[in-house]
Design a protein around this motif. Structure first.
Motif, PDB file in Angstrom:
ATOM      1  N   HIS A 169      41.991  43.626  34.512  1.00  0.00           N
ATOM      2  CA  HIS A 169      41.647  43.359  35.913  1.00  0.00           C
ATOM      3  C   HIS A 169      40.915  44.563  36.490  1.00  0.00           C
ATOM      4  N   GLU A 198      38.997  44.835  38.864  1.00  0.00           N
ATOM      5  CA  GLU A 198      38.944  44.865  40.328  1.00  0.00           C
ATOM      6  C   GLU A 198      40.087  45.679  40.918  1.00  0.00           C
ATOM      7  N   TYR A 239      39.806  44.343  47.016  1.00  0.00           N
ATOM      8  CA  TYR A 239      40.416  43.535  45.960  1.00  0.00           C
ATOM      9  C   TYR A 239      40.266  42.042  46.250  1.00  0.00           C
ATOM     10  N   ARG A 249      38.249  39.382  44.010  1.00  0.00           N
ATOM     11  CA  ARG A 249      38.985  38.257  43.434  1.00  0.00           C
ATOM     12  C   ARG A 249      38.344  36.933  43.842  1.00  0.00           C
TER      13      ARG A 249
END
Length: 183
Positions: free
Chosen positions: A18, A20, A166, A170
């Motif tokens: 992930h 991010e 974030y 996302r």
């Protein structure tokens, strides 16, 4: 005797799976530093230089993140290039753009550009006004005797900017996944 293979830390695995999260954490840390600087650099030229450095670092992170995401779906050097379908032409002999949603009339494109410029100008004006208010609040609190007045507000503004980063990354990933499914 076999050599033990080092295990990757849970944090490194999280950042690889992930990215991010790492981007949002970096933005949060740099934003916190940006807003806390007046407590540590009282001279305005130094503070401006340090803030420009924070903005440059955030911009570099955002640029890297964007180019990485855009390049995820590009061709690898060994992959064959897909055949480009012949594009339709209009009666004047010019190619019609293939991008979906591309306005066919120049006036529509000019309107979109004008709206984007107006939105950017409004965003910059709003940001400048908000920055002044945040700085003035910190200065009022410092004058009232509050220690590290700018840092205290930076400790909640920075993480909020990280959360916003974030969530936007996302949501962008989800939108890209949906558009890939529809293709």
């Amino acid at each position: 005797m076999p050599v033990p293979v080092p295990q990757m830390s849970a944090i490194r695995v999280l950042f690889q799976e992930h990215p991010e999260v790492g981007t949002a954490g970096s933005v949060a840390a740099l934003s916190t530093l940006y807003y806390a600087l007046p407590d540590f650099l009282r001279r305005r030229p130094l503070r401006i230089a340090a803030r420009v450095g924070c903005i440059a670092a955030i911009t570099a992170i955002a640029t890297h993140e964007t180019t990485t995401r855009l390049n995820d779906d590009t061709l690898t050097p060994d992959a064959p290039a897909p055949e480009k379908p012949s594009s339709p032409e209009d009666p004047s002999g010019q190619e019609i753009p293939e991008a979906p949603g591309f306005p066919q009339k120049p006036i529509a494109l000019a309107g979109m550009i004008a709206a984007d410029i107006a939105a950017l100008a409004g965003s910059i004006a709003l940001d400048a006004a908000l920055e002044r208010k945040i700085f003035a609040r910190g200065e009022r609190r410092r004058a009232a005797g509050v220690r590290l007045a700018h840092t205290r507000q930076a400790l909640w503004i920075g993480p909020l900017s990280g959360v916003a980063t974030y969530l936007s990354l996302r949501d962008a990933d989800r939108a890209l996944a949906r558009s890939a499914e529809n293709d």
